[in-house]
Scaffold this motif. Structure first.
Motif, PDB file in Angstrom:
ATOM      1  N   THR A 191       0.809  -1.215   0.000  1.00 27.06           N
ATOM      2  CA  THR A 191       0.000   0.000   0.000  1.00 27.06           C
ATOM      3  C   THR A 191       0.847   1.272   0.000  1.00 27.06           C
TER       4      THR A 191
ATOM      5  N   GLN B 250      -7.884   2.146   4.512  1.00 27.64           N
ATOM      6  CA  GLN B 250      -8.646   1.128   5.227  1.00 27.64           C
ATOM      7  C   GLN B 250     -10.061   1.604   5.516  1.00 27.64           C
TER       8      GLN B 250
ATOM      9  N   ARG C  52     -14.329  -9.119   6.084  1.00 26.93           N
ATOM     10  CA  ARG C  52     -13.490  -7.913   6.032  1.00 26.93           C
ATOM     11  C   ARG C  52     -12.066  -8.273   5.636  1.00 26.93           C
TER      12      ARG C  52
ATOM     13  N   ARG D 217      -2.460   5.238   5.121  1.00 27.56           N
ATOM     14  CA  ARG D 217      -2.917   3.841   5.186  1.00 27.56           C
ATOM     15  C   ARG D 217      -4.284   3.765   5.865  1.00 27.56           C
ATOM     16  N   GLU D 218      -4.480   4.564   6.903  1.00 25.32           N
ATOM     17  CA  GLU D 218      -5.738   4.544   7.647  1.00 25.32           C
ATOM     18  C   GLU D 218      -6.911   5.000   6.768  1.00 25.32           C
TER      19      GLU D 218
ATOM     20  N   ASP E 124     -13.346  -0.373   4.371  1.00 27.45           N
ATOM     21  CA  ASP E 124     -14.380  -0.772   5.321  1.00 27.45           C
ATOM     22  C   ASP E 124     -15.755  -0.245   4.903  1.00 27.45           C
TER      23      ASP E 124
ATOM     24  N   THR F 285      -7.915  -6.268   4.777  1.00 30.14           N
ATOM     25  CA  THR F 285      -7.084  -5.060   4.742  1.00 30.14           C
ATOM     26  C   THR F 285      -6.506  -4.890   3.346  1.00 30.14           C
ATOM     27  N   SER F 286      -5.873  -3.769   3.117  1.00 29.52           N
ATOM     28  CA  SER F 286      -5.316  -3.489   1.786  1.00 29.52           C
ATOM     29  C   SER F 286      -4.232  -4.489   1.396  1.00 29.52           C
ATOM     30  N   HIS F 287      -3.585  -5.119   2.382  1.00 27.17           N
ATOM     31  CA  HIS F 287      -2.531  -6.089   2.066  1.00 27.17           C
ATOM     32  C   HIS F 287      -3.116  -7.332   1.387  1.00 27.17           C
ATOM     33  N   CYS F 288      -4.432  -7.514   1.520  1.00 25.52           N
ATOM     34  CA  CYS F 288      -5.104  -8.640   0.873  1.00 25.52           C
ATOM     35  C   CYS F 288      -4.951  -8.563  -0.644  1.00 25.52           C
TER      36      CYS F 288
END
Length: 376
Positions: free
Chosen positions: A206, A295, A314, A291-292, A299, A316-319
């Protein structure tokens, strides 16, 4: 002139103690300071180092220095020139939030193994992840190791602790092709749609994607240059750092789909005049993206999906990075190629992804080799 136990004359300022060790005394500004060693050569070297520290204001009195004071010295003298800015900020924040309240005011020389062990135990009871406690242990270990080298402590207390046991490794979240389609259907109107799409298509982290600039688009070589990562830390604001590892600085080939996403971003947010040093992905107000914030937008989209698809989990961006790797594996990309595109520091990291491919892929691969066992 003092002599050793064999009657041999010793250099000025050095004497041999009854236990056989040598003591060297250095006088500075009307004060006397001592160093100790097993040999005359060792003591002479320590005396030279001590004189330098006294003359340059680097000497620390081990009888009064606290962990707080030594940590600041360790960071500024030993770490700031050798690690990335982001790492320094992370060290400082980790120390301030988790270590300082428990040990910061204690005298460095009085901290024992049980004090550090109690800190680790308390953090585990508070629900702090074991992986993060290991990070804190690494910070403390480096700090105390240098203190030991400098003669400020008799031993490293971190070496006398036992870290909490790591629980079962959490399974990586990877989008199935169906989930992938659903997500981007709902994300179509998001101002971060193109960011999400690029991360999925390239496997970028990210911070790498958020830190991408127009000057990183190399149409002549048909690649994206990954040169930096964008970070945000409370109290520090936004700053650019070098990529995670040396291999993270890399070039990613551009497919037609990647070019289309970048063109879509340009058409959606830019005027006719483009600042080549501007971030490609920005907030609606034109600022850099944290980053927040990424996310929070994820969400928002996921909650909208869950109204009609309650089982959609749910992520996170790392997905997106894991999903890219999984699609690459499913479609036969060679491990060495995938390693280069992801910017992994070792092939072992890439190969680890192969143990997390989707169940359907595992089944397909087993079918491919089933003929080898038909005679059994």
């Amino acid at each position: 002139m003092a002599k050793d136990q064999k009657g041999k004359e010793l250099p000025p300022g050095i004497r041999q103690r009854k236990n056989g060790r040598y003591e060297g005394r250095v006088k500075y500004d009307y004060e006397s300071y001592s160093v100790y060693g097993d040999t005359v050569t060792e003591v002479k070297k320590k005396m030279t180092e001590l004189r330098y520290k006294l003359e340059h204001g680097q000497f620390v009195d081990k009888t009064i220095i606290t962990l707080n004071e030594w940590f600041q010295t360790w960071i500024s003298v030993y770490k700031e020139k050798s690690v990335k800015k982001g790492t320094i900020i992370a060290y400082k924040n980790s120390f301030r939030y988790y270590i300082e309240p428990a040990l910061g005011d204690k005298k460095l020389s009085k901290i024992r193994g049980e004090h550090v062990q109690q800190l680790f135990n308390d953090l585990e009871e508070r629900g702090i992840a074991v992986a993060y406690i290991k990070v804190l242990a690494a910070i403390l270990n480096g700090c105390f190791k240098q203190a030991f080298k400098n003669g400020l402590i008799e031993s490293n207390p971190v070496a006398k602790t036992t870290l909490p046991k790591q629980g079962e490794k959490r399974q990586r979240r990877v989008l199935t092709p169906e989930e992938q389609e659903i997500f981007f259907k709902y994300a179509k109107e998001s101002y971060l749609y193109n960011l999400f799409a690029l991360m999925l298509m390239t496997g970028m982290r990210t911070g790498e994607a958020r830190g991408l600039k127009y000057c990183d688009i190399d149409r002549k070589s048909n690649v994206l240059h990954i040169k930096r990562t964008l970070k945000y830390e409370a109290g520090w604001g936004f700053f650019e750092d070098t990529p995670k590892t040396s291999t993270s600085k890399r070039d990613i080939p551009m497919t037609e789909e990647i070019k289309a996403v970048l063109q879509n971003q340009k058409d959606r947010f830019e005027t006719n005049i483009i600042d080549l040093n501007a971030y490609i992905f920005r907030t609606p107000e034109g600022g850099p993206i944290s980053r927040e914030r990424v996310q929070a937008e994820l969400d928002r989209i996921i909650k909208a999906i869950q109204k009609e698809n309650p089982d959609f989990k749910r992520f996170t961006s790392h997905c997106f990075r894991h999903t890219f790797a999984t699609r690459a594996i499913e479609n036969g990309m060679k491990p060495q190629t995938l390693k280069t595109i992801l910017g992994h520091s070792s092939l072992a990291m890439t190969m680890d992804l192969y143990s997390h491919v989707l169940p359907s892929t595992k089944a397909d691969e087993m079918e491919k080799i089933s003929s080898a066992f038909k005679a059994i």
